[in-house]
Design an enzyme around this catalytic site. Sequence first.
Site, PDB file in Angstrom:
ATOM      1  N   ASP A 124       0.781  -1.242   0.000  1.00  0.00           N
ATOM      2  CA  ASP A 124       0.000   0.000   0.000  1.00  0.00           C
ATOM      3  C   ASP A 124       0.806   1.282   0.000  1.00  0.00           C
ATOM      4  O   ASP A 124       0.523   2.207  -0.757  1.00  0.00           O
ATOM      5  CB  ASP A 124      -0.912   0.028   1.230  1.00  0.00           C
ATOM      6  CG  ASP A 124      -1.938  -1.088   1.246  1.00  0.00           C
ATOM      7  OD1 ASP A 124      -1.801  -2.035   0.452  1.00  0.00           O
ATOM      8  OD2 ASP A 124      -2.865  -1.022   2.059  1.00  0.00           O
ATOM      9  N   LYS A 125       1.805   1.394   0.884  1.00  0.00           N
ATOM     10  CA  LYS A 125       2.487   2.673   1.072  1.00  0.00           C
ATOM     11  C   LYS A 125       3.674   2.854   0.146  1.00  0.00           C
ATOM     12  O   LYS A 125       4.237   3.958   0.072  1.00  0.00           O
ATOM     13  CB  LYS A 125       2.950   2.811   2.530  1.00  0.00           C
ATOM     14  CG  LYS A 125       1.865   2.579   3.572  1.00  0.00           C
ATOM     15  CD  LYS A 125       0.644   3.454   3.375  1.00  0.00           C
ATOM     16  CE  LYS A 125      -0.447   3.178   4.399  1.00  0.00           C
ATOM     17  NZ  LYS A 125      -1.121   1.888   4.241  1.00  0.00           N
ATOM     18  N   CYS A 196      -2.197  -7.634  -1.852  1.00  0.00           N
ATOM     19  CA  CYS A 196      -3.533  -8.173  -1.641  1.00  0.00           C
ATOM     20  C   CYS A 196      -4.351  -8.070  -2.924  1.00  0.00           C
ATOM     21  O   CYS A 196      -4.339  -7.039  -3.602  1.00  0.00           O
ATOM     22  CB  CYS A 196      -4.253  -7.415  -0.534  1.00  0.00           C
ATOM     23  SG  CYS A 196      -3.448  -7.516   1.070  1.00  0.00           S
ATOM     24  N   SER A 472      -8.330   0.286   6.146  1.00  0.00           N
ATOM     25  CA  SER A 472      -7.794  -0.533   5.069  1.00  0.00           C
ATOM     26  C   SER A 472      -8.634  -0.335   3.813  1.00  0.00           C
ATOM     27  O   SER A 472      -9.849  -0.131   3.879  1.00  0.00           O
ATOM     28  CB  SER A 472      -7.811  -2.006   5.471  1.00  0.00           C
ATOM     29  OG  SER A 472      -7.594  -2.836   4.347  1.00  0.00           O
TER      30      SER A 472
END
Length: 565
Positions: A124-125, A196, A472
């Site tokens: 994600d980051k 994911c 999330s």
Amino acid sequence: MTGELRSNLPVGSPRWATRRTQWRALGLDDEDMTKPKIAIVNSSSKLAPCFSHLDQIADKVKESIDAAGGVGFEIRTVAPTDFIMSAGRGGGYVLSSRDLISNDVEAVVEGAQLDGMVCLASCDKTTPGQLMAAARTNIPTLVVSCGYQSCGTLEDGQPVDIEEVFIQAGHVASGSVTVESLCDMSDRAITGPGVCSGMGTANSMHIVAEALGMAIPGSTPVRANSPRMWAAIAASGRVIVDAIVEGRRPRDILTAGAFENAVMTVLAVSGSINTVKHLQAIAREADSDVDVYALFERYAESVRPLSAVRPNGEESIERFEDAGGALAVLKQLGDLVHGDQVTVTGETVAERVAAAIVKDEEIIRPATRPHGDHASVVVIRGSLAPASAIVKLSATERRPRTFRGPARVYSDAASAIAGIERGELQPGDVLVLRGLGPIGTPGMGMGSQTVFAVDGAGLTGQVAIVTDGQLSGLVNKGIVVGEVSPEGALDGPLALVADGDLIEIDLSRRRVDLLVADEELARRSRTVGPDQAAPPTSGWLDVYARSVEPLHQGATLRRAPEPLI
């Protein structure tokens, strides 16, 4: 070449001599010394499957750069992964690591005066951190998506992924899910490397990179280790060397029109709410005056969800990729898209969109036949969130647009979950979870587990949640107002909410209001302090807490730090 390479220091100078000595020891010859020198930004880690395949990718990127006439140098950054690193300090190391990435990159590429970089985008980051570094340093940059993980099946043949594990874990306390069945799902959920699956934050940000023009058009999303991924890796050297030769820099690409394209794409794919603050942070690092929150408000009037990938509907990310991915979405958006925007390859968006094919118009629908009649990412404001807050809606599920109820206030996620398990939260309540903002945690706490605890208690849709924490990208249940700004650790309405206060949420009017008289709030402000955890006295989170800007400005580290006492 548009100019002399900045990596070529004056021949005969002391720095040139010592750099030459070091690089000769790595096997470079004098001809290599004159070539474009390119960072391969690798957030490799064996801590999570998101990154576990990146070393192989970095090697192939180097081969591609070398074949294209450059010299690739692999550099490393911190490798934040939400599910693993949210265990410590209330999850504060997760968002704050985004800014560590941008600083890691800056330190190396600016210190070494490298000419460009290829960023390996994964969890994600990593993508926003890399794009922030690109915008800040303004050296030619290519973002390459390293793909999403493959998922498994249960004994009955039903698919299972980490999203399902995450959701079902919230049901263990109520007894509706056993630890044994949860472990069975956990054993089967991930069958390969990558981020994911689903339209969580990682895949959303990979798509954002392409919509901005910073990734090869047609390359996102992509299965990890698939032929399509390796084809983009093979092309990366040619693309970045050409960008350096032509002087194609991030700030030439990251224009107002590029940000508008990205915002429209997020709305069309029902992307993660985290894209909002990340896009704003990228704009801040580019010294752009683009207000991303205002863009989401503007395009919420016209852009509807054209796809419904989990957790926004029932479609898989694999089918979305096969239908044409990000480029197909841009094609379906039609005349709304700014086609004159230049991409990192030198082509315009219009040139690439013209050749795009939408292979399945049920998976990626035309703008005239969306999945729903509402925006999927909604920026709201009001007396409880004067600066901003964000609500994520399902692409297909119709939810109540209004909610009004008394507040039940908690100052950390553990207390909120314990209160839910004790039965403190009742139908009609508004759970207020504060102290999770960038300063309050510090680093920004995770509100997702509280959302799933509410779901596990059977209260989804019967209560609302208001929080200054982050959620999330896999969270899309009930009425949840996230990322409230100003956060509870600052002087503002959220810090003044008390148990029993009436809160009203009206998504049609895009408002969240605290129904308490101004006089009473003024009285409380004289006696009630902001809700903040004990501040760290040293270490990274101390630096972060003293430097971070408010959420609605992207939560970047551009605020003048307070002096140490």
